[in-house]
Design an enzyme around this catalytic site. Structure first.
Site, short mmCIF file in Angstrom:
data_model
loop_
_atom_site.label_atom_id
_atom_site.label_comp_id
_atom_site.label_asym_id
_atom_site.label_seq_id
_atom_site.Cartn_x
_atom_site.Cartn_y
_atom_site.Cartn_z
N GLY A 77 0.81 -1.21 0.00
CA GLY A 77 0.00 0.00 0.00
C GLY A 77 0.84 1.26 0.00
N ARG A 141 1.25 -5.71 -5.01
CA ARG A 141 1.22 -6.63 -3.88
C ARG A 141 1.65 -8.05 -4.25
NH1 ARG A 141 -0.65 -4.50 0.78
NH2 ARG A 141 -2.12 -2.75 0.70
N ASP A 172 5.33 -7.89 5.75
CA ASP A 172 5.39 -9.04 4.83
C ASP A 172 6.46 -8.84 3.76
OD1 ASP A 172 3.42 -10.53 6.02
OD2 ASP A 172 1.80 -9.70 4.80
N LYS A 198 8.10 0.70 5.63
CA LYS A 198 6.97 1.51 5.13
C LYS A 198 5.64 0.94 5.59
CE LYS A 198 4.44 -0.03 2.55
NZ LYS A 198 3.52 -0.79 1.68
N THR A 199 4.72 1.72 5.96
CA THR A 199 3.29 1.43 6.07
C THR A 199 2.62 2.49 6.93
OG1 THR A 199 1.51 -0.07 6.72
CG2 THR A 199 3.51 -0.28 8.01
N ASP A 201 0.11 1.99 8.48
CA ASP A 201 -0.50 1.29 9.62
C ASP A 201 0.30 1.44 10.91
OD1 ASP A 201 -2.19 0.52 7.64
OD2 ASP A 201 -1.90 -1.63 7.87
N TYR A 239 -25.82 14.91 14.76
CA TYR A 239 -25.34 13.64 14.21
C TYR A 239 -24.28 12.99 15.09
CZ TYR A 239 -27.32 15.01 9.66
OH TYR A 239 -28.15 15.37 8.64
N MET A 246 -8.28 3.46 8.49
CA MET A 246 -7.44 2.38 7.96
C MET A 246 -6.44 1.88 8.99
SD MET A 246 -6.01 2.52 4.15
CE MET A 246 -7.01 1.92 2.80
N ARG A 421 -3.19 8.19 2.26
CA ARG A 421 -2.03 7.37 1.91
C ARG A 421 -1.07 8.03 0.92
NH1 ARG A 421 -3.39 1.19 0.74
NH2 ARG A 421 -3.94 2.10 -1.26
P1 FBP Z 1 0.61 -1.88 3.61
O1 FBP Z 1 0.57 -2.74 4.85
O2 FBP Z 1 0.98 -2.61 2.40
O3 FBP Z 1 1.41 -0.65 3.83
O4 FBP Z 1 -0.87 -1.35 3.34
C1 FBP Z 1 -1.65 -0.88 4.35
C2 FBP Z 1 -3.05 -0.55 3.93
O5 FBP Z 1 -3.17 0.82 3.60
C3 FBP Z 1 -4.01 -0.95 5.03
O6 FBP Z 1 -4.16 0.10 5.95
C4 FBP Z 1 -5.25 -1.32 4.28
O7 FBP Z 1 -5.98 -2.29 4.99
C5 FBP Z 1 -4.73 -1.89 3.01
O8 FBP Z 1 -3.46 -1.30 2.80
C6 FBP Z 1 -5.62 -1.62 1.83
O9 FBP Z 1 -5.11 -2.30 0.73
P2 FBP Z 1 -5.35 -1.91 -0.80
O10 FBP Z 1 -4.38 -0.85 -1.12
O11 FBP Z 1 -5.01 -3.15 -1.52
O12 FBP Z 1 -6.75 -1.46 -0.94
#
Ligand code: FBP
Length: 545
Positions: A77, A141, A172, A198-199, A201, A239, A246, A421
């Site tokens: 991602g 991926r 991964d 990187k991520t 998350d 509301y 994410m 992102r």
């Molecule tokens: P990475 O772990 O590859 O950095 O991706 C994280 C992420 O953004 C998650 O937060 C999310 O669940 C997923 O990718 C979404 O995947 P896609 O880009 O395939 O929609």
């Protein structure tokens, strides 16, 4: 290409580097290392890359280097700052010897396997400095884990005279980078492999890695949006906003956004698991807060929901574990093929244990289908497709109605993920990423393989940052993945005894009852350092020793 005013001004930004990387370096090596778990097994699987020392770069003597050709891959991602890793790597490789070349493999690891690449020249790099996105070479991926792929890769690496490959990815992808490093070392192919953390998350962190890049910018972007919603919600007062954030598995993003914005409710999946909460318990927790606020005349609020929540509810987690097992073909380790979705669901229902079938059948139909059907190439449930924010608000509304509370309950739904992102990297990510890339070139020049590029002490000003490398095997343990035991980098989940969560837990009741919203506003790239250069709250709490 038409550029925005910010893009033009930002192109001139020169990212900061740690002091040690401003001139020639020497590698200061620590003691031999061990993996975080299953030492004997990991050592056996990685005989060439196990036990290597942690490396720190300190100022050294200038040396002459031969030109070196390097390849780079963006994996998984998108995360803000990827372009700066590549521009830092480019500048680093050119500073080793101006005749060195940098090649980018197109659309992720698949580009290496399929021999799709481009040379990254100064003109191209200059177009992408300090910009968000991964579009310079694209990402993908594809899992890089089979011998045939490694062999296909070496053909193109040889053809281009590439001596080192930098893989920019999450846990991964870095696990696979290490497997590749080990394979090329065992075969004596003479190609080094270096990883970069990187991520968005934020779950690739440990004693050695302070944070994964992109987390800072993504959380600041989401927090801006949450702050805007909170101001709207505090103005309209009608509301409840259910906001899913994410983060495939860990709740770091939701927690960081909560620390930045002080919402009325933030669920933390790791706590839901630790307290063995059921879906009904989660719904009751939200409904009680909604009702208490309604009793005081406050018919509005915000709920932050981590994307991975569903997977952490113990009964559902157990179900997913069995789904992963039955949907994998034991002979090949690959996902089983089915003629149709209905066939797949029927197979699942007849194959899983009775208690898991009962849990599956208790879930709303759309969620149950999602769990049975969708997998990403790593075999993970695609949690980002499950609309937990709608599921929860639906269940909360039902609960409130049944108990005759909060009759004015009205919900709005949001999912923030893709919005952050590819945001233009914050100063933190711009500097951190450039340093990671530049530092990777120093690991290459020092002959390292199976290492991750690391930069530490990042809550201090950038000149005081510490750069070096950590052997990837050091972060590994054996885990069950898709029906098989595999060596993997241990994922960092939110620690319930860690300082960020403790601060949140100490304040959440007050934030639930009162309206204590904070409005962070947009990321600032120019201006006073206290506005532009703050690291995440998570990092500040973690580093405040
Ligand atoms: P990475 O772990 O590859 O950095 O991706 C994280 C992420 O953004 C998650 O937060 C999310 O669940 C997923 O990718 C979404 O995947 P896609 O880009 O395939 O929609």
């Amino acid at each position: 290409m038409t550029k925005s005013a910010l893009q033009i001004a930002r192109a001139a930004y020169q990212p900061k580097l740690p002091k040690a990387l401003l001139g020639p370096v020497v590698a200061k090596e620590g003691a031999a290392t061990q993996s975080v778990g299953d030492q004997a097994k990991i050592k056996e699987l990685f005989p060439n890359t196990y036990g290597l020392p942690v490396v720190e770069f300190v100022a050294g003597e200038a040396k002459d280097y031969e030109p070196i050709n390097v390849g780079v891959i963006l994996s998984g991602g998108q995360a803000p700052g990827g372009h700066n890793v590549i521009s830092g790597l480019f500048d680093g490789v050119k500073s080793i010897n101006p005749a060195s070349k940098l090649y980018g493999f197109i659309l992720g690891p698949g580009g290496l396997v399929d021999h799709k690449y481009m040379e990254l020249t100064a003109d191209i790099i200059d177009e992408y400095r300090n910009t968000g996105g991964f579009d310079i070479i694209g990402s993908g991926r594809t899992k890089l884990e089979k011998e045939a792929q490694f062999e296909s890769g070496i053909e193109i690496l040889r053809e281009l005279g590439i001596k080192a490959l930098v893989i920019i990815g999450g846990d991964d992808s870095n696990t696979n980078a290490c497997v590749l490093a080990e394979y090329y070392a065992a075969k004596k192919y003479g190609v080094q492999v270096i990883g970069c953390p990187k991520t968005i998350d934020g779950d690739l962190k440990n004693e050695q890695i302070e944070t994964s890049f992109g987390f800072d910018t993504a959380c600041k972007t989401y927090s801006e949006l949450i702050g805007n919603i909170q101001r709207d919600c505090n103005s309209a007062r009608k509301y409840w906003h259910f906001i899913k954030l994410m983060g495939r598995s860990a709740s770091h993003i939701a927690l960081e956004c909560a620390l930045q914005t002080q919402p009325n409710i933030c669920l933390v999946s790791e706590e839901v698991e630790a307290k063995e909460m059921s879906l009904d318990d989660v719904v009751n927790y939200i409904a009680d807060i909604v009702a208490a606020r309604a009793a005081e005349g406050n018919h509005f609020g915000t709920v932050l929901i981590p994307e991975g929540l569903i997977e952490f509810i113990p009964a559902i987690k157990k179900l997913i574990k069995e789904l992963n097992e039955v949907l994998t073909d034991p002979a090949t380790g690959e996902p089983r093929d089915f003629g149709s979705a209905e066939e797949q669901i029927a197979f699942v229902k007849k194959s899983i244990a009775k208690d898991n079938r009962a849990v599956l059948e208790s879930l709303p139909d759309d969620v149950a289908r999602q769990l049975c059907l969708d997998r990403d190439p790593h075999g993970n449930v695609q949690v980002s497709l499950i609309e937990t924010e709608k599921l929860l608000s639906r269940m909360v509304a039902k609960k409130l109605k049944e108990t005759g509370r909060a009759p004015k309950f009205n919900a709005q739904h949001h999912f923030f993920g893709y919005e952050g992102r590819c945001a233009a990297p914050s100063n933190y990510d711009a500097d951190y990423c450039y340093s990671l890339g530049f530092n990777a070139s120093r690991l290459i020049a020092n002959g390292k393989t199976g290492y991750m590029s690391i930069v530490k002490n990042t809550t201090a000003p950038a000149v005081e940052w510490i750069a070096g490398g950590v052997p990837i095997t050091m972060m590994m343990n054996i885990e069950r993945r898709n029906g098989a035991d595999k060596p993997v980098i241990r994922k960092a989940l939110v620690e319930l005894n860690g300082a960020p969560f403790k601060y949140f837990a100490a304040h959440r009741d007050e934030w639930a009852k009162n309206t204590s919203y904070v409005y962070p506003g947009p990321i600032q790239y120019f201006g006073p350092t206290e506005v532009c250069d703050q690291p995440t709250k998570t990092l500040q709490f973690e580093q405040a020793k």
